[in-house]
Design an enzyme around this catalytic site. Structure first.
Site, PDB file in Angstrom:
ATOM      1  N   CYS A 241       4.821  -0.093   4.421  1.00 40.48           N
ATOM      2  CA  CYS A 241       4.127  -0.136   3.130  1.00 40.48           C
ATOM      3  C   CYS A 241       4.690  -1.092   2.096  1.00 40.48           C
ATOM      4  CB  CYS A 241       4.092   1.257   2.504  1.00 40.48           C
ATOM      5  SG  CYS A 241       3.535   2.545   3.620  1.00 40.48           S
TER       6      CYS A 241
ATOM      7  N   ASP B  96      -3.910   2.890   3.243  1.00 38.46           N
ATOM      8  CA  ASP B  96      -2.499   3.039   3.589  1.00 38.46           C
ATOM      9  C   ASP B  96      -2.367   3.413   5.071  1.00 38.46           C
ATOM     10  OD1 ASP B  96       0.222   3.589   3.577  1.00 38.46           O
ATOM     11  OD2 ASP B  96       0.137   4.537   1.605  1.00 38.46           O
ATOM     12  N   ASP B  97      -1.782   2.526   5.868  1.00 35.42           N
ATOM     13  CA  ASP B  97      -1.540   2.820   7.294  1.00 35.42           C
ATOM     14  C   ASP B  97      -2.816   2.927   8.129  1.00 35.42           C
ATOM     15  OD1 ASP B  97       1.127   3.071   6.608  1.00 35.42           O
ATOM     16  OD2 ASP B  97       1.325   5.185   7.156  1.00 35.42           O
TER      17      ASP B  97
ATOM     18  N   ASP C  62      -2.305  -1.796   4.289  1.00 36.01           N
ATOM     19  CA  ASP C  62      -0.985  -2.449   4.196  1.00 36.01           C
ATOM     20  C   ASP C  62      -0.374  -2.754   5.553  1.00 36.01           C
ATOM     21  OD1 ASP C  62      -0.619   0.249   4.646  1.00 36.01           O
ATOM     22  OD2 ASP C  62       0.708   0.594   2.940  1.00 36.01           O
ATOM     23  N   ASN C  63      -0.529  -1.841   6.495  1.00 30.94           N
ATOM     24  CA  ASN C  63      -0.021  -2.039   7.855  1.00 30.94           C
ATOM     25  C   ASN C  63      -0.831  -1.141   8.769  1.00 30.94           C
ATOM     26  OD1 ASN C  63       2.299  -0.268   6.226  1.00 30.94           O
ATOM     27  ND2 ASN C  63       1.516   0.717   8.078  1.00 30.94           N
TER      28      ASN C  63
END
Ligand SMILES: *[C@@H]1O[C@H](CO)[C@@H](O)[C@H](O)[C@H]1NC(C)=O
Ligand SMILES: *[C@@H]1O[C@H](CO)[C@@H](O)[C@H](O)[C@H]1NC(C)=O
Ligand SMILES: *[C@@H]1O[C@H](CO)[C@@H](O)[C@H](O)[C@H]1NC(C)=O
Ligand SMILES: *[C@@H]1O[C@H](CO)[C@@H](O)[C@H](O)[C@H]1NC(C)=O
Length: 595
Positions: free
Chosen positions: A78, A42-43, A335-336
């Protein structure tokens, strides 16, 4: 031969031509189809070298697999990014464009009908057993997890809001059971034991049926304490008050590592001169105290990634023990991306700059070359087609991406034919996840709505964007890899020529390409030049730059523009629209009105 064709031969008996969504009938007894493990952090950044700090990921994945060095998110936040990932569709085709309702979150995923129509459901339809643990979407909560339950998984154990980002008080919810709180335990350790449990379960059937296992740790996302959230966030104002971000929290055993590490000081780190456009260009330079705090934030991120690194090691030792390494693909991505201090921004994502959209993607598995770095352009909407292709499932006509070739030969062949662009889009706010340093400063910046594209060919490397206030950006990453010179800003000196062509002519092509991409569907998203030149004589930007198209691009096309800023995908705010049955426009500014 294509890697996927080899696999397809192994599943003779399944009609690959079938394109409807009915189950495909009995599966072959001896199953040679591969298993898939998909790790989604995540991130996680690529540009602050997060992978440098994870030795097991290097050992098991980068050294033994292929690193896709031009992999991009299509929406840098997200939930929209994850929905695009699991559906193979751009956010403008899912209309899940935000992390929370009304424009996004789990409720929007449900109301758009995707619970019956996304990757795990399609995998089950071709006889793959599916398991998932960790964060699926935002606004998937202890209040709504059962209305309805997520479809498509044989086993699931989801992190739920409002405890998703509580590193030391996570709540997970297994299958159709009630949510369970894990107070005092580190969320990634909880996740690892769940992931290993699902692997054990999947392995019991692996002789007959392939499995898919999704593992989605919350690291290295910011910490957000549940106490600040409740079930009924009404509007932006409520969210702003309620969501308090703090640095991510590592496990105790990692808390003191990397004491001297700092955000890499790239030229775009807290630069002396403002850069970018719109709100970014108005940011003041960060104070030394601010920079110091942000370096701490950075350290907390790489510390939390240590738990993910251990999880990866644990997975590979189990795969080895089970003898599954030769028949299992392991994907690793996020995700990003994330920025800290770049263009003077506080910790966060949601922007179109490289730090936020350019991501790690590593794949290891049968037929994947060890230690290869692939430079074809790939995106998150290519992932669902890739995974379906691997298990021999039909590719859907409404995919906005296309399968990523995984074998070395296929990758090299694709370098000639594959799309060279990424469609990037965003609606809504940008959140500042660090401390607030100025009086009256707001955590959320509205009007962070834009359309953009990345395009990378042998001779060019551009980022082009149009914001909802109609400011434009163009970076020539060949000469300006840190995106410090927005060539379309009035304060910057635009070159007279790029690629041996007058500057404005290059921009006109990029704008027309974006015009098609911002509303593309299906194949038009991967073959946009075909929509502009139906005879097929233009395949890439280079072809489009031919002088004979100057009038077509310079005079005949409407330009990308917005009528106003909105927090979601409100069509009538988004100016002229390209329609694939011909060049049909509603209205819009002419090119020469703003160049
Ligand atoms: C997984 O779920 C599918 C769809 O419900 C079912 O057909 C299959 O038998 C399940 N697999 C196992 C191992 O239970
Ligand atoms: C941890 O989460 C549970 C709910 O899952 C909650 O009841 C409890 O108060 C939380 N503990 C802390 C210290 O916030
Ligand atoms: C945001 O966009 C809206 C609608 O386009 C506009 O009215 C408002 O002035 C903008 N706000 C800022 C801070 O730019
Ligand atoms: C996307 O969803 C929003 C919120 O439900 C809705 O207002 C909007 O019209 C939708 N956009 C499109 C293009 O369908």
């Amino acid at each position: 031969m294509r890697l996927s064709s080899i696999i397809n031969l192994a599943v003779a008996g399944i009609s690959l031509a079938q394109s409807d969504q009915k189950p495909l009938g009995p599966q072959p007894k001896s199953n040679k189809r591969p298993n898939i493990i998909f790790i989604l952090t995540d991130d996680q950044d690529l540009h602050m070298d997060s992978l440098k700090y994870t030795p097991f990921i290097q050992k098991h994945l980068i050294k033994e697999g292929t690193f896709f060095s031009r992999h991009y998110a299509t929406t840098a936040v997200c939930c929209p990014s994850r929905v695009s990932l699991w559906t193979g569709k751009q956010a403008h085709n899912t209309n899940v464009t935000d992390v929370n309702p009304p424009y996004g979150g789990y409720p929007k995923f449900i109301s758009q009908g995707f619970n019956d129509n996304f990757l795990p459901v399609w995998l089950q339809q071709v006889g793959v057993d599916t398991y998932y643990t960790g964060k699926l979407f935002n606004a998937h909560t202890v209040w709504n997890y059962h209305s309805p339950f997520v479809n498509g998984f044989n086993g699931s154990d989801f992190l739920l809001d409002p405890y998703t980002y509580s590193y030391l008080n996570s709540t997970y919810q297994r299958n159709h059971d009630e949510p369970v709180s894990h107070e005092g335990k580190h969320t990634v350790d909880v996740l690892a034991s769940k992931a290993f449990g699902f692997l054990d379960e999947a392995v019991k059937h692996a002789a007959d049926r392939p499995f898919f296992l999704g593992i989605a740790p919350v690291a290295p996302h910011s910490n957000v304490e549940a106490a600040t959230l409740d079930g009924d966030l009404g509007d932006i104002g409520d969210i702003e008050k309620a969501v308090v971000f703090t640095p991510p929290v590592p496990a105790e055993r990692h808390a003191h590592l990397f004491a001297d590490e700092k955000v890499p000081r790239h030229p775009n780190f807290n630069p002396e001169s403002p850069s970018g456009a719109n709100w970014v260009r108005k940011l003041p330079r960060q104070s030394p105290e601010n920079v110091e705090y942000n370096d701490h934030f950075f350290r907390q991120r790489i510390r939390t990634l240590q738990s993910v690194d251990e999880l990866v090691d644990g997975l590979f030792s189990r795969l080895e023990r089970y003898g599954l390494l030769d028949n299992t693909y392991v994907f690793y991505t996020t995700d990003n991306g994330y920025h800290i201090g770049h263009h003077r921004m506080q910790p966060g994502k949601e922007c179109g700059y490289e730090e936020d959209i350019h991501l790690p993607l590593i794949v290891r598995g049968p037929g994947v070359e060890a230690g290869k770095v692939a430079d074809i352009v790939t995106t998150h909407v290519d992932i669902a087609p890739t995974l379906l292709d691997l298990v021999g499932a039909p590719i859907r006509a409404d995919f906005d991406g296309e399968a990523i070739p995984l074998g070395a030969e296929e990758i090299d062949a694709a370098a000639e034919t594959r799309h060279e662009h990424v469609t990037v889009e965003y609606w809504g706010f940008a959140a500042s996840e660090g401390k607030l340093w100025r009086k009256g400063e707001s955590r959320l910046t509205l009007n962070n709505t834009y359309k953009a594209l990345r395009i990378i060919g042998e001779e060019y490397n551009f980022y082009y964007s149009v914001w909802c206030n109609n400011e434009h950006e163009l970076y020539d990453l060949k000469t300006d890899p840190y995106q410090l010179h927005n060539l379309l800003h009035p304060d910057e000196a635009a070159p007279t020529e790029i690629l041996g062509v007058p500057f404005a002519k290059v921009v006109s092509r990029l704008d027309s390409l974006l015009f098609v991409l911002k509303s593309c569907k299906g194949q038009t998203c991967t073959r946009p030049w075909q929509a502009l030149h139906p005879t097929g004589n233009v395949q890439n930007l280079k072809d489009a730059l031919a002088q004979r198209f100057d009038h077509f691009y310079g005079e005949q096309q409407k330009r990308v523009s917005y009528d106003r800023c909105e927090l979601g995908y409100i069509l009538d705010a988004e100016g002229p629209q390209f329609e694939t049955d011909g060049l049909v426009y509603r209205h819009g500014a002419r090119w020469d009105e703003w160049v």
